[in-house]
Design an enzyme around this catalytic site. Structure first.
Site: not given
Ligand code: 0RQ
Length: 504
Positions: A269-271, A294, A388
């Site tokens: 994934g991204v990040g 992806e 994805g």
């Molecule tokens: O919020 O920015 O307001 O502080 O969620 O969290 O820790 O920066 O992590 O950027 O890796 O995102 C699942 C969203 C993780 C991402 C998800 C809050 C946290 C923060 C972001 P703020 P982090 P990431 C390939 C595959 C679905 C799509 C996917 C995602 C924000 O990985 O969109 O996998 N995945 N695609 O504070 C409440 C919790 C939380 C929470 C984190 N438990 N409860 N808020 N946050 N955990 C790519 C494509 O498909 C294109």
């Protein structure tokens, strides 16, 4: 820019973004290029946003439906969402303004698997597409269109839309010509579908360009604007720790004979955490790696440069500004090792299952039994979307989810009694990793999984409370398969909503 649009029919349609935006009627459905901040049209969406605002200023109700590949950038999702005129949006998004508009009820959002969208549009579930608005690197003399830094949904939008608007972006490197593999036979509907002939990530099965009906082209806009991706944060200790657990796990799997020394094709994934995993692979023992994924992110470019990764197949770039420039300077060279495909091919379940892709994606939270929520915050709010992650997870050789064990400064536990929304069910999730440890859920029943997830993945601040819940649930539940106390299972979330913390 004379050299970038070599076809006379396309040249005759050159106009300003404002003139092109003036063509669009209220109520239009537009299929935009764009995937994780790359290859999206940059000037037309802003001109359309200005047109919508002008109409609204006159008291008109100007609304549009927006389809993309995945997330785009402020010039597209941000600009259009901000008008309040985006009635409907699908699929993945991550723009803060758009997220607010979805969560305040202004914009309807349909969050569907990226590999499903092309078929669902073709079936007509979303109605008739009026416009395809794509970005291209150049138009060749014979009218074939060279894609830019993402492919995403473009093939489908170009096929299905009545009218086509093309931004030809001089910022995109001409060296991209040859990197893309546009395969169209995948669009066939049952009973005419054929097997997808991809046996290895490096297989090329399509053409280098989009073939389109030139009579559908209503506007060509010349641009010279960079893709806008945010720079990555430096790798933090938690990301490095999570990556290390995964790399150690790969090692165990190779020694156990379940993976070859070159691993199976990787999806990440991204990040931050994904980049940390890729950085770890660069210094690790595994050679001749491949990727069927992806997005190509910075860490993957480094892996290609190091020679550890031999080929990367994806649908888009998701590069920091520095790496986007590097890609532009060396695109022709990278085109030997990178393939960009339509997203219904890059994310195709058949290819993912056949090649035994290892998936690794971020999550918001996981519950005791291994259900994963990737998309929702506290039950009702969307964060981004499933993207994805579902395409890869369900069909993976093994599926991995990663997250820090807490969020919001420790006020939220990423391991909860019950997830507030399920994207990936316990049937699909095989490995969960936090900075606390790795839970290998393969072969385990739900109650066995619960013990492992609490022991390995929960933050110490939440471990006892999770154990208490699990013990209590087994006492009061109406069955012992996945024991729950339904009156308590979402109490951690309701406590956060009322008290700002999940801690009792
Ligand atoms: O919020 O920015 O307001 O502080 O969620 O969290 O820790 O920066 O992590 O950027 O890796 O995102 C699942 C969203 C993780 C991402 C998800 C809050 C946290 C923060 C972001 P703020 P982090 P990431 C390939 C595959 C679905 C799509 C996917 C995602 C924000 O990985 O969109 O996998 N995945 N695609 O504070 C409440 C919790 C939380 C929470 C984190 N438990 N409860 N808020 N946050 N955990 C790519 C494509 O498909 C294109």
């Amino acid at each position: 820019m004379a050299g970038r649009i070599a076809n006379e029919q396309f040249r005759s349609k050159i106009m300003s973004a404002g003139d092109a935006a003036a063509l669009v009627e209220p109520g239009s459905k537009l299929g935009f290029a764009g995937f994780t901040g790359s290859g999206y049209p940059k000037e037309f969406p802003q001109a359309l946003a200005a047109r919508i605002k002008e109409a609204q200023g006159k008291g008109e109700d100007f609304k549009i439906d927006v389809f993309t590949g995945a997330s785009t950038a402020p010039e597209l999702d941000g600009a259009l969402a901000e008008t309040g005129g985006m009635n409907f949006r699908t699929p993945y998004q991550s723009d803060p303004i758009l997220r607010n508009k979805i969560n305040d009820g202004t914009t309807f959002y349909s969050d569907i698997h990226l590999s499903h969208l092309a078929n669902q549009l073709t079936y007509g579930y979303f109605g008739k597409l009026d416009y395809a608005v794509i970005e291209a690197t150049m138009v060749l003399e014979d009218g074939s269109v060279v894609p830019s830094s993402s492919v995403g949904m473009n093939r489908t939008y170009l096929e299905l839309a009545d009218k086509i608007i093309i931004e030809v972006n001089e910022w995109q490197s001409e060296g991209l010509y040859g990197m893309h593999d546009i395969y169209g036979d995948i669009a066939a509907l049952p009973p005419n579908r054929k097997p997808l002939p991809i046996l290895n990530p490096g297989d090329r099965i399509g053409s280098k360009t989009y073939q389109i009906d030139p009579s559908k082209v209503v506007a060509v806009i010349e641009t010279n604007d960079p893709d806008r991706n945010s720079p990555f944060k430096p790798l933090d200790d938690d990301s490095k720790q999570i990556a290390q657990y995964l790399l150690d796990f790969f090692d165990v799997e190779v020694k156990a004979g379940r993976l070859p020394a070159s691993l199976n094709p990787l999806q990440s994934g991204v990040g931050n955490i994904a980049n940390a995993v890729l950085a770890g692979l660069k210094d690790g023992p595994f050679e001749n790696l491949t990727s069927y994924t992806e997005v190509i992110q910075d860490g993957m470019v480094d892996l290609l440069d190091s020679g550890k990764l031999t080929v990367a197949s994806a649908t888009a770039f998701s590069l920091s500004p520095e790496y986007a420039e590097k890609m532009n300077d060396n695109a022709a060279e990278y085109a030997k090792k990178i393939i960009l495909r339509p997203q219904d091919v890059s994310n195709h379940p058949e290819a993912i299952r056949r090649m035994g892709v290892i998936s690794c994606n971020g999550m918001i939270e996981a519950d005791l039994y291994g259900n994963v929520n990737s998309t929702h915050v506290m039950g009702s709010k969307i964060q981004n979307g499933i993207g994805g992650s579902g395409d890869f997870t369900r069909n993976a050789f093994f599926s991995v989810f990663v997250s820090p064990s807490t969020a919001k400064g420790g006020a939220i536990s990423a391991i909860v009694p019950m997830v507030n929304h399920v994207d990936h069910t316990e049937h699909d999730v095989q490995v969960v990793i936090t900075e606390q440890g790795l839970a290998d859920l393969r072969g385990l029943a739900p109650r066995q999984r619960a013990k492992l997830i609490i022991e390995k993945c929960a933050h110490p601040d939440y471990k006892d409370a999770l154990l208490d819940y699990f013990e209590h649930a087994q006492k009061v539940a109406n069955g012992q398969h996945t024991p729950h106390d339904l009156s308590q299972s979402l109490s951690w979330h309701t406590r956060f909503l009322s008290e700002g913390t999940m801690k009792a």
